[in-house]
Design a protein around this motif. Sequence first.
Motif, PDB file in Angstrom:
ATOM      1  N   ILE A  99       0.843  -1.202   0.000  1.00  0.00           N
ATOM      2  CA  ILE A  99       0.000   0.000   0.000  1.00  0.00           C
ATOM      3  C   ILE A  99       0.874   1.246   0.000  1.00  0.00           C
ATOM      4  O   ILE A  99       0.637   2.196  -0.755  1.00  0.00           O
ATOM      5  N   HIS A 100       1.913   1.236   0.840  1.00  0.00           N
ATOM      6  CA  HIS A 100       2.816   2.387   0.911  1.00  0.00           C
ATOM      7  C   HIS A 100       3.553   2.602  -0.417  1.00  0.00           C
ATOM      8  O   HIS A 100       3.668   3.735  -0.902  1.00  0.00           O
ATOM      9  N   GLY A 103       1.186   4.014  -2.942  1.00  0.00           N
ATOM     10  CA  GLY A 103       0.946   5.425  -2.663  1.00  0.00           C
ATOM     11  C   GLY A 103       2.095   6.303  -3.145  1.00  0.00           C
ATOM     12  O   GLY A 103       1.879   7.392  -3.686  1.00  0.00           O
ATOM     13  N   LEU A 106       1.685   6.816  -6.830  1.00  0.00           N
ATOM     14  CA  LEU A 106       0.651   7.807  -7.123  1.00  0.00           C
ATOM     15  C   LEU A 106       1.195   9.220  -6.957  1.00  0.00           C
ATOM     16  O   LEU A 106       0.904  10.105  -7.764  1.00  0.00           O
ATOM     17  N   THR A 174      -9.077   4.729  -4.406  1.00  0.00           N
ATOM     18  CA  THR A 174      -8.335   5.182  -5.581  1.00  0.00           C
ATOM     19  C   THR A 174      -9.207   6.048  -6.478  1.00  0.00           C
ATOM     20  O   THR A 174      -8.746   7.055  -7.030  1.00  0.00           O
ATOM     21  N   TRP A 177      -9.260   9.398  -5.083  1.00  0.00           N
ATOM     22  CA  TRP A 177      -8.017  10.114  -5.397  1.00  0.00           C
ATOM     23  C   TRP A 177      -8.006  10.578  -6.854  1.00  0.00           C
ATOM     24  O   TRP A 177      -7.634  11.716  -7.145  1.00  0.00           O
ATOM     25  N   VAL A 184      -2.854  11.873  -1.602  1.00  0.00           N
ATOM     26  CA  VAL A 184      -2.214  10.562  -1.479  1.00  0.00           C
ATOM     27  C   VAL A 184      -2.079  10.145  -0.015  1.00  0.00           C
ATOM     28  O   VAL A 184      -2.277   8.966   0.324  1.00  0.00           O
ATOM     29  N   ASP A 185      -1.761  11.079   0.873  1.00  0.00           N
ATOM     30  CA  ASP A 185      -1.630  10.735   2.294  1.00  0.00           C
ATOM     31  C   ASP A 185      -2.948  10.201   2.849  1.00  0.00           C
ATOM     32  O   ASP A 185      -2.960   9.194   3.577  1.00  0.00           O
ATOM     33  N   TRP A 187      -5.309   8.912   1.072  1.00  0.00           N
ATOM     34  CA  TRP A 187      -5.546   7.636   0.382  1.00  0.00           C
ATOM     35  C   TRP A 187      -4.851   6.503   1.123  1.00  0.00           C
ATOM     36  O   TRP A 187      -5.473   5.477   1.426  1.00  0.00           O
ATOM     37  N   GLU A 188      -3.562   6.684   1.417  1.00  0.00           N
ATOM     38  CA  GLU A 188      -2.808   5.619   2.080  1.00  0.00           C
ATOM     39  C   GLU A 188      -3.364   5.321   3.467  1.00  0.00           C
ATOM     40  O   GLU A 188      -3.502   4.156   3.858  1.00  0.00           O
TER      41      GLU A 188
END
Length: 225
Positions: A99-100, A103, A106, A174, A177, A184-185, A187-188
């Motif tokens: 996931i990180h 991100g 992205l 997503t 986003w 993005v922060d 989102w993650e």
Amino acid sequence: MRKRRRMQGAVLTARRGHKGVERRRQAILAAARAMLNREPLAMRRLADAAGVSPATPYNLFGTKRRLFVALYEQQRAELIDRLAASDPPDAFARMFHAIHLFGAELAAEPAFFRALFATLYASDPDEPTPPGSDPGAAFWRAIVADLHKEGLIRATVSVDAFAANFVYLIGGATLDWVEGRIDVDRWETAVAYGLALSALTVATDTARADLQTRLAVLEARIAIA
């Protein structure tokens, strides 16, 4: 003897042809990714940038949408390589790290990924996506299968059901986003929190303590935001 030489020559010719096709294919994908980081994709300009004839992108990919699918497959293969190189200690750590890493992608190429996912998420009645062909879903299912193999989730848990639920989660975040509703922060954080929360309901004792720690950190991050 002559027949053998003819056969060997035909094999060498076929190999050269295959290598030539793959070089053109990779050149088109590289040019498409570079273009999408700057501007909308136009097939004729793409052919010029890749140094191929205007017909070649269609000959190799069929349609613009299938070209986007190939870009998605390439991105997933790159993510798999980066994840393998990082060597997290277990499947849950691997999933959170994936996931990180996603991100970070992205954040690094927002224009490319917005164009990519806007196209892939758009319904196309003339070219529906075959079931089971989504490289994103396959990627996450493989990690969930590892959770099962490593005894981090209960043996009675359906790998397919858990993976599908996570794909819905990450797909929704997503899309938010892509449409600019979150950065993005956020989102993650949202994706990681959703994973930790759902995983706690099916985790074995081996994984529970780490998940509870992750959940507490993520809840503190959400409270600050």
